[in-house]
Scaffold this active site. Structure first.
Site, PDB file in Angstrom:
ATOM      1  N   VAL A   1      32.655  70.399  21.382  1.00  0.00           N
ATOM      2  CA  VAL A   1      33.787  69.427  21.551  1.00  0.00           C
ATOM      3  C   VAL A   1      34.774  69.916  22.420  1.00  0.00           C
ATOM      4  O   VAL A   1      34.961  70.911  22.633  1.00  0.00           O
ATOM      5  CB  VAL A   1      34.750  69.268  20.122  1.00  0.00           C
ATOM      6  CG1 VAL A   1      36.127  68.981  20.513  1.00  0.00           C
ATOM      7  CG2 VAL A   1      34.301  69.108  18.997  1.00  0.00           C
TER       8      VAL A   1
ATOM      9  N   ASN B   1      37.860  69.276  25.783  1.00  0.00           N
ATOM     10  CA  ASN B   1      39.237  69.212  25.893  1.00  0.00           C
ATOM     11  C   ASN B   1      39.537  69.354  27.570  1.00  0.00           C
ATOM     12  O   ASN B   1      38.933  69.651  27.828  1.00  0.00           O
ATOM     13  CB  ASN B   1      39.792  70.447  24.803  1.00  0.00           C
ATOM     14  CG  ASN B   1      41.731  70.263  25.094  1.00  0.00           C
ATOM     15  OD1 ASN B   1      42.053  70.138  25.774  1.00  0.00           O
ATOM     16  ND2 ASN B   1      42.125  69.940  23.505  1.00  0.00           N
ATOM     17  N   ALA B   2      40.524  68.256  27.073  1.00  0.00           N
ATOM     18  CA  ALA B   2      41.200  68.514  28.615  1.00  0.00           C
ATOM     19  C   ALA B   2      41.896  69.101  29.349  1.00  0.00           C
ATOM     20  O   ALA B   2      41.364  69.219  30.832  1.00  0.00           O
ATOM     21  CB  ALA B   2      42.034  67.143  28.974  1.00  0.00           C
ATOM     22  N   SER B   3      42.388  70.044  28.227  1.00  0.00           N
ATOM     23  CA  SER B   3      42.009  71.679  29.273  1.00  0.00           C
ATOM     24  C   SER B   3      40.774  72.363  28.953  1.00  0.00           C
ATOM     25  O   SER B   3      40.247  72.412  27.618  1.00  0.00           O
ATOM     26  CB  SER B   3      43.416  72.351  28.133  1.00  0.00           C
ATOM     27  OG  SER B   3      43.810  73.995  28.637  1.00  0.00           O
TER      28      SER B   3
ATOM     29  N   CYS C   1      31.829  75.273  21.830  1.00  0.00           N
ATOM     30  CA  CYS C   1      30.063  74.952  21.713  1.00  0.00           C
ATOM     31  C   CYS C   1      30.160  74.555  20.631  1.00  0.00           C
ATOM     32  O   CYS C   1      30.548  74.498  19.634  1.00  0.00           O
ATOM     33  CB  CYS C   1      29.834  76.436  22.494  1.00  0.00           C
ATOM     34  SG  CYS C   1      29.859  76.577  24.118  1.00  0.00           S
TER      35      CYS C   1
ATOM     36  N   GLU D   1      27.445  75.847  19.155  1.00  0.00           N
ATOM     37  CA  GLU D   1      27.095  77.097  18.322  1.00  0.00           C
ATOM     38  C   GLU D   1      28.067  77.468  17.681  1.00  0.00           C
ATOM     39  O   GLU D   1      28.266  77.651  15.937  1.00  0.00           O
ATOM     40  CB  GLU D   1      26.577  77.573  19.059  1.00  0.00           C
ATOM     41  CG  GLU D   1      25.302  77.671  20.054  1.00  0.00           C
ATOM     42  CD  GLU D   1      25.395  76.687  20.694  1.00  0.00           C
ATOM     43  OE1 GLU D   1      24.614  76.436  21.990  1.00  0.00           O
ATOM     44  OE2 GLU D   1      26.539  76.851  21.829  1.00  0.00           O
TER      45      GLU D   1
ATOM     46  N   CYS E   1      25.041  79.723  25.982  1.00  0.00           N
ATOM     47  CA  CYS E   1      25.771  80.336  26.741  1.00  0.00           C
ATOM     48  C   CYS E   1      26.064  82.089  26.234  1.00  0.00           C
ATOM     49  O   CYS E   1      25.570  81.845  24.890  1.00  0.00           O
ATOM     50  CB  CYS E   1      27.116  79.549  26.887  1.00  0.00           C
ATOM     51  SG  CYS E   1      28.257  79.501  25.762  1.00  0.00           S
TER      52      CYS E   1
ATOM     53  N   CYS F   1      28.811  82.207  23.078  1.00  0.00           N
ATOM     54  CA  CYS F   1      28.068  82.134  22.445  1.00  0.00           C
ATOM     55  C   CYS F   1      26.521  82.906  21.123  1.00  0.00           C
ATOM     56  O   CYS F   1      27.076  82.729  20.322  1.00  0.00           O
ATOM     57  CB  CYS F   1      26.856  80.303  21.741  1.00  0.00           C
ATOM     58  SG  CYS F   1      28.194  78.815  21.849  1.00  0.00           S
TER      59      CYS F   1
END
Length: 134
Positions: A44, A46-48, A54, A56, A88, A91
């Site tokens: 999910v 985010n613009a930030s 992630c 996971e 990553c 995660c």
């Protein structure tokens, strides 16, 4: 008890739910709990960018909310077709919080997979055991 095929199928379905308008890199994860439940997650964004979560970590957080603390496997997938892609580093560390004995299925979009383990993906990991008092 959930089967490996169900775990991979749920992982692929979760990838299709990813919210990734910035990277356009959908990721799905499906965790198998010790009691046989499958909990899914997707990335999910985010613009930030730093607030992106992630797949996971989404799955592990959902599992914890549902009362699960012991896990046996995770399947992860993305849209890359020509090689296997692992979680990553962040995660891997979050998964390690719940033990190093996980089976990890790195899954391609066609359902083919490579089996590895969390301890192979994150050797010499920092874990809760390091915080125990001597």
């Amino acid at each position: 008890m959930a089967t490996f095929k169900e775990l991979v199928s749920k992982c692929l379905q979760a990838r299709d739910m990813a919210y990734c308008p910035y990277s356009r890199f959908p990721v799905g994860a499906a965790i198998l709990t010790a009691d046989g439940a499958i909990i899914t997650g997707c990335n999910v964004e985010n613009a930030s960018y730093g607030l992106t979560v992630c797949a996971e970590r989404t799955a592990i957080q959902r599992a914890v909310v549902e009362g699960h603390r012991q896990f046996t496997a995770i399947a992860v997938t993305c849209d890359i077709k020509d090689r296997f892609v692992g979680p990553c580093g962040a995660c891997r560390q979050v998964l390690m919080e719940f033990g190093s004995d996980w089976i990890v299925y790195l899954t391609k979009p066609d359902g083919s997979y490579k089996e590895t383990s969390l301890s192979e993906l994150l050797p010499l990991a920092f874990s809760p055991a390091h915080l125990e008092k001597n």
